[in-house]
Design an enzyme around this catalytic site. Structure first.
Site, PDB file in Angstrom:
ATOM      1  N   SER A 150       0.867  -1.180   0.000  1.00  0.00           N
ATOM      2  CA  SER A 150       0.000   0.000   0.000  1.00  0.00           C
ATOM      3  C   SER A 150       0.898   1.221   0.000  1.00  0.00           C
ATOM      4  CB  SER A 150      -0.882   0.008   1.254  1.00  0.00           C
ATOM      5  OG  SER A 150      -1.526   1.258   1.411  1.00  0.00           O
ATOM      6  N   TYR A 166      -1.151  -0.794  10.429  1.00  0.00           N
ATOM      7  CA  TYR A 166      -1.325  -1.046   8.998  1.00  0.00           C
ATOM      8  C   TYR A 166      -0.160  -0.454   8.215  1.00  0.00           C
ATOM      9  CZ  TYR A 166      -3.466  -1.123   4.359  1.00  0.00           C
ATOM     10  OH  TYR A 166      -3.714  -1.347   3.029  1.00  0.00           O
TER      11      TYR A 166
END
Length: 263
Positions: A150, A166
């Site tokens: 990501s 995350y």
């Protein structure tokens, strides 16, 4: 004889295992590989969603099947590997996509939530890659591993987005990709990562509702979020012989957001 571009991108006869493949980005990636000719094994935790996803792929003329597994658990990963090799014969392409996120200020972030994110987003990627490589890719001296990271793994967030675990996990995926590519290149295994920006999905639904689609799109030079087609080209490049000389790389598919933020 030099192959044509169509031949280089052709995945006919290949088998692709896609985790987190029952919806969202995982299902888009499965479509991309299946449309190029690969047979698809989908995995996720929920059987009902997997059945729907496989029906969707089959309606598009793709040879697809599924195995339910929780890729945060080692015994489930072994089951997934066993059933995939038993039913498909081999794995030529592994897409590590299953993931979790957690929102909380760093000072109050639960340790259990940190472990949940890390176990699925990092440990699970490692364990499944190890299983697939030892059983198929290393002996055959051929394989493609695509890790879904990501742009959150490239740095920090705006102050109102508290996703420390995350971000950390996706940064680890990028480094994992680079280190694994160096170790397994001698086996003919290419390892690369895709770093999506904001795409509408179940994981991003809360953020999209809180901040707003238009506001998030304004942060991208292309003034848009990702859609159901935007990961397909990158996935096919990394999975096919068109990308056979690319390894250890990450590519942001984010409308240019990471250029603005300096990622």
């Amino acid at each position: 004889m030099t192959r044509t571009i169509q031949q280089l991108f052709d995945l006919e006869g290949k088998v692709a295992l896609v985790t987190g493949g029952s919806r969202g980005l995982g299902l888009q990636l499965a479509h991309a590989l299946g449309e190029a000719g690969a047979r698809i094994m989908l995995s996720a935790r929920k059987e009902g969603e997997l059945e729907e996803a496989v029906a969707d792929l089959q309606a598009a003329g793709i040879d697809a099947r599924w195995v339910a597994a929780d890729c945060a658990k080692e015994e489930e990963i072994r089951k997934l590997s066993d059933q995939t090799f038993e039913r498909m014969g081999n794995v030529d392409i592994l897409v590590n996509n299953a993931g979790a996120a957690w929102g909380a200020p760093a000072e109050d972030h639960p340790v259990e939530a940190w472990d949940k994110v890390m176990n699925l987003n990092v440990r699970g990627y490692f364990l499944l890659a190890q299983q697939v490589a030892k059983r198929g890719m290393i002996p055959r001296k051929s394989g493609r591993i695509i890790n879904v990271a990501s742009i959150a793994g490239l740095g920090g967030n705006p102050a109102d987005m508290n996703t420390l675990a995350y971000n950390t996990s996706k940064g680890a995926v990028i480094t994992f990709t680079q280190a694994l590519a160096c170790e397994w290149g001698k086996y003919g295994i290419n390892v690369n990562a895709i770093c999506p920006g904001f795409f509408p999905s179940k994981m991003t639904k809360g953020t999209l509702e809180r901040i707003g689609v238009d506001k998030l799109a304004e942060n991208a030079p292309l003034r848009r979020l990702g859609d159901d087609e935007d990961l397909k080209g990158t996935a096919l490049l990394f999975a096919s012989d068109a990308g056979k000389h690319i390894t250890g790389q990450w590519l942001a598919v984010d409308g240019g957001v990471s250029v603005v933020t300096g990622g």
